[in-house]
Design a protein around this motif. Structure first.
Motif, PDB file in Angstrom:
ATOM      1  N   THR A   1       0.674  -1.153  -0.037  1.00 41.39           N
ATOM      2  CA  THR A   1      -0.077  -0.005  -0.069  1.00 41.39           C
ATOM      3  C   THR A   1       0.969   1.239  -0.015  1.00 41.39           C
ATOM      4  N   ARG A   2       0.484   2.355  -0.619  1.00 39.47           N
ATOM      5  CA  ARG A   2       0.791   3.588  -0.536  1.00 39.47           C
ATOM      6  C   ARG A   2       0.779   3.904   0.978  1.00 39.47           C
ATOM      7  N   ALA A   3       0.013   3.879   1.698  1.00 41.17           N
ATOM      8  CA  ALA A   3      -0.078   4.359   3.013  1.00 41.17           C
ATOM      9  C   ALA A   3       0.531   3.569   3.919  1.00 41.17           C
TER      10      ALA A   3
ATOM     11  N   GLU B   1      13.299   8.257  -2.749  1.00 42.04           N
ATOM     12  CA  GLU B   1      12.906   7.734  -3.591  1.00 42.04           C
ATOM     13  C   GLU B   1      11.468   6.961  -3.866  1.00 42.04           C
ATOM     14  N   HIS B   2      10.910   7.277  -5.098  1.00 41.54           N
ATOM     15  CA  HIS B   2       9.335   7.327  -5.165  1.00 41.54           C
ATOM     16  C   HIS B   2       9.352   6.308  -6.622  1.00 41.54           C
ATOM     17  N   GLY B   3       8.131   6.188  -7.079  1.00 42.36           N
ATOM     18  CA  GLY B   3       7.770   5.381  -8.213  1.00 42.36           C
ATOM     19  C   GLY B   3       6.343   5.676  -8.311  1.00 42.36           C
ATOM     20  N   TYR B   4       5.743   5.575  -9.560  1.00 41.81           N
ATOM     21  CA  TYR B   4       6.236   5.026 -10.875  1.00 41.81           C
ATOM     22  C   TYR B   4       5.583   6.119 -11.929  1.00 41.81           C
TER      23      TYR B   4
HETATM   24 ZN   LIG Z   1       5.651   8.036  -4.196  1.00 48.58          ZN
END
Ligand SMILES: [Zn+2]
Length: 875
Positions: free
Chosen positions: A268-270, A307-310
């Protein structure tokens, strides 16, 4: 402005048209419960506008993080999170003051500072496994092995996630004796405390180790930052070449390996509490954001990556305008742009067809497409702490639908490329920071020097860096001081929050006058001649209406601890109050019981802590009465409990008027279809809540004992089964209370015929701080003159009480445009009812909010107005 930015502007104009062609109030039968303007408009624009070949024609989009889309899914709570983050905490650490920082730099120890990290049980359900990435339970063993193998690696725990999992910080550097480490600490302090001395210090200039911080995996389902960072850590730990050895002699590399273990495991994002941590900086409601806040303050990095995506194409900040007006933006962009270019070269060198270029929003996108305006994102927050912060978005989607739909081999192929990209951006940044260490040091010194000197915002000339133009120029006027009268829990909360953010606060040793006002002894003063004055100002200032500056914004454009946290915050533009002051390390206690023994006590519900006190008393079986919506009478016998709560929560009990009567209050039974942030805020206030949703009601939830039903997320009356609908109808017919918020709530109001009003929606992406006029006796009683909105509503109809109206020119700070037809804007909302109360056909009480009093647990000063409404609907 270069060509690509112009092209991006053309794209953005089309995007804005797509948004405006989809007005939220046009849907038949109600207001869309959720609108995701960026995503909708971009997919529409991509289909409709075949601008190809030029960078920037297809701007990448950020995913929403608890924006209006949060109205779709009701939060169901999480028992693990509740026990880890809420149940086990005492009221005082939860809400009365800033939760204690978990971590500071260890003193009097050299490097390495190795800790045998506890190993978590193997979890075959960890969603990283399918991608061929490191599952959470293997991170500690890997770091333990690295520590055993290398004296360059130190690992420690710097906090815990909402779900109670360990947050790791790895430090990679050449070994240091205790004396060497202590000297590094002194230099770090000197840079912040005495920049002029730091600038003169030749030993510092040659000996200070360049601090770089990498934050990985803050969005749990954007995994590979962790894996890329681990790859870099392993290389640095084991490399035998001179260049690496020298780099680690000159640098300290800090890595928060996963900022969101709950989300990494669950995909999950959260985090486990349902919060987007990368929207929580500045509010710091979540342990994950507090942990990295403490890390950035203690390590004071020159450069940081999040650091994230996408985003299909790798995206590397710097961002588009609007740029936060409190930055020393010249000191930022002179490094952020070249470092982004060096990262782009690094991913090009990887040789993958998917990594031939990067999107650099500053270079490639139109204003408003990917901004750095609010301080809620990690890199923007870190920039206020002295870093050059970059969001990096690795390219290839492996989460959400891709995770379920793509073959495993393809997912793993993508994850390998993503890991390469993450590692390459980190390596490039280490090289940039090392190569440019002298300038980065000088510029961090300069940042803090300007703060101490109280210099005006710099005017940055066109062409300062490639593409810098008038659209990039943002500045503010810093006041000389903020003055915060002491004595309320809200003031104490705000001051403790400022201190936790490394903002310096003092307290007056005597009473004084300033700006024609009298202030008592102990009044807090924030002298804006301080190193992190940009951060102090971005938290305390009102903000700015930027509606006219860019066609759209991505996330919130307004916030203000000064206006929304419930404390009085005055600013003194030119002069520092003339009074002796003392440094404050913790706000003074505020609670008291000001009543003779034997006398009943009175408590006014003006703050979330007052509400918490009422709920604590009810939980302990104390018989409370309410004389009006804002006043609770506590029997004299409960004085010991009141004294304890005055201490732990800082609330103030006074003598109740003789023989005060009023109605008995019971602990309300609340069924709540609410978003995760609202559920969190309700728990902060001590309410016991039974989460519901369309599905839960359809499954036969028993409403017979419920006193108030809250509807703001994930509950659709038309989607209820006939049986569930009948249960809701019966609930309303027997006089059950209703509290709604937002479009989901307004649609429920209309469909279930709760109050005879209709709701009009302002633009779905409108958000910010608004003025309100308070009229009613429930919500309107003594509430602040400001509120917060996101996808605002206003109400029209007869037979209800207007509790609160939008002010005559409501938007103080944020972004709120009308549609092309001139509807749904802030001018249309002016003077309209924002919150209404009334009695239902069944005789129950109902309150409808068009504002966002609990949004992301940010507007603490609005909690009490929501709670008063809730008590009223329940009683
Ligand atoms: Zn992100």
């Amino acid at each position: 402005m270069d060509l690509s930015r112009t092209l991006a502007g053309a794209g953005a104009a089309l995007l804005a048209t797509a948004l405006l062609a989809n007005p939220v109030s046009a849907a038949p039968g109600g207001i869309p419960a959720s609108t995701t303007p960026r995503n909708n408009l971009v997919s529409a624009a991509r289909g409709a506008t075949p601008l190809s070949g030029a960078p920037g024609d297809n701007p990448s989009t950020r995913d929403f993080g608890n924006g209006p889309e949060r109205n779709e899914i009701a939060a169901l709570g999480n028992s693990a999170v509740d026990s880890a983050a809420l149940g086990a905490s005492s009221a005082s650490t939860l809400f009365a003051e800033e939760p204690a920082s978990a971590w500071t730099v260890t003193r009097r120890k050299g490097y390495p500072r190795q800790h045998d990290l506890p190993v978590w049980p193997v979890n075959p359900e960890d969603r990283s496994i399918k991608l061929g990435l490191v599952p959470y339970h293997l991170i500690a063993p890997r770091l333990n092995a690295l520590q055993a193998a290398s004296d360059r690696v130190s690992a420690e725990i710097v906090g815990h996630s909402a779900g109670g999992r360990d947050l790791y910080l790895v430090t990679v550097t050449a070994p240091e004796s205790a004396a060497e480490a202590a000297r590094q600490d002194r230099w770090r302090e000197l840079i912040e405390e005495d920049p002029a001395a730091a600038k003169r210090d030749r030993a510092l200039k040659t000996g200070y180790k360049t601090p770089v911080w990498i934050n990985a995996n803050i969005h749990g389902n954007e995994w590979e930052g962790t894996d890329g960072a681990l790859r870099v850590i392993e290389r640095l730990a084991t490399a035998t070449d001179t260049a690496t050895r020298d780099l680690l002699e000159r640098s300290r590399v800090y890595v928060t390996v996963t900022n969101n273990p709950d989300g990494r495991i669950a995909g999950t994002r959260a985090n486990g509490a349902g919060f987007d941590i990368n929207r929580d900086h500045a509010t710091s409601s979540q342990p994950e954001s507090r942990a990295v806040r403490d890390v950035v303050i203690a390590t004071q990095p020159f450069v940081m990556l999040d650091e994230h995506g996408y985003t299909d194409t790798t995206l590397i900040e710097p961002a588009t305008p609007p740029h936060g007006q409190n930055y020393e933006y010249d000191l930022y962009i002179k490094h952020a742009l070249p470092n982004a270019l060096s990262m782009e070269k690094a991913i090009q060198r990887l040789g993958h067809p998917e990594t031939t270029r990067a999107d650099i929003p500053f270079r490639d996108y139109a204003p408003g497409d990917w901004d750095d305006w609010p301080p809620i994102f990690t890199p923007m927050y870190a920039t206020y702490q002295g870093a050059v912060g970059h969001t990096v978005e690795i390219p290839l989607q492996v989460n959400n639908s891709a995770y379920d739909d793509l073959p495993v081999e393809e997912l793993q192929r993508r994850s390998r490329i993503n890991t390469d990209v993450a590692a390459a951006t980190i390596e490039a940044t280490l090289t940039y920071a090392d190569t440019n260490r002298a300038t980065l040091l000088a510029d961090q010194i300069e940042l803090f020097r300007r703060g101490w000197a109280g210099e005006p915002s710099r005017v940055i000339p066109d062409g300062f860096v490639d593409g810098f133009g008038p659209e990039d120029r943002y500045a503010t006027t810093f006041p000389r001081a903020y003055v915060i009268p002491a004595g309320s829990p809200a003031a104490a909360r705000l001051v403790n929050h400022l201190i936790a953010n490394d903002v310096r606060v003092t307290a007056a040793r005597t009473a004084f006058r300033a700006g024609g006002r009298h202030y008592g002894k102990g009044t807090y003063i924030v002298d804006m001649h301080q190193p992190k004055r940009g951060l102090a100002n971005v938290l305390l200032e009102a903000g700015r209406d930027i509606s006219g500056l860019v066609p759209q914004m991505y996330d919130i454009s307004g916030w203000s601890h000064g206006l929304l946290w419930g404390a009085t915050v005055d600013s003194s533009l030119r002069s520092l109050p003339r009074v002796l002051v003392t440094k404050v390390t913790k706000a003074a206690a505020t609670g008291s019981v000001d009543a003779p023994r034997g006398r009943d006590l009175s408590l006014s519900l003006r703050d979330g802590n007052d509400v918490r006190a009422v709920n604590e008393l009810l939980t302990r079986g104390v018989k409370l009465r309410r004389t009006d919506a804002a006043t609770v009478v506590v029997p004299a016998e409960a004085r010991p409990e009141a004294v304890a709560l005055a201490t732990s929560l800082g609330v103030r009990f006074t003598a109740a008027p003789g023989r005060a009567r009023g109605d008995a209050i019971e602990q309300p039974v609340i069924a709540a279809a609410v978003s995760a942030d609202e559920l969190f805020a309700l728990k902060e206030m001590g309410f016991t809540v039974r989460p519901v949703s369309t599905a839960i009601l359809n499954a036969g939830f028993d409403l017979s004992t419920v006193d108030s039903l809250i509807v703001s997320s994930g509950l659709s009356y038309p989607d209820l089964t006939a049986t569930a609908r009948a249960a809701v109808d019966a609930y309303l017919a027997r006089g059950g209370g209703v509290l709604t918020r937002g479009a989901t709530g307004a649609n429920f109001n209309a469909a279930a015929e709760v109050l005879p009003v209709t709701a009009t929606a302002g633009r779905a992406d409108a958000n910010g701080v608004v003025t309100v006029t308070n009229e009613g006796r429930i919500v309107g009683s003594g509430s602040p003159a400001h509120s917060f909105i996101y996808s605002p509503l206003w109400f029209t109809g007869e037979g209800v009480t207007v509790e609160q109206r939008y002010g005559p020119a409501p938007l103080v700070a944020g972004h709120w445009l009308p549609t092309d037809e001139g509807t749904d804007g802030s001018a249309q909302a002016a003077g309209r009812p924002a919150v209404v109360s009334g009695t239902t056909a069944g005789g129950g009480h109902a309150v409808l909010f068009g504002t966002e009093p609990l949004f992301r647990a940010h507007p603490k000063g609005l909690y009490a107005e929501y709670a008063r409404a809730l008590f009223w609907t329940a009683g």
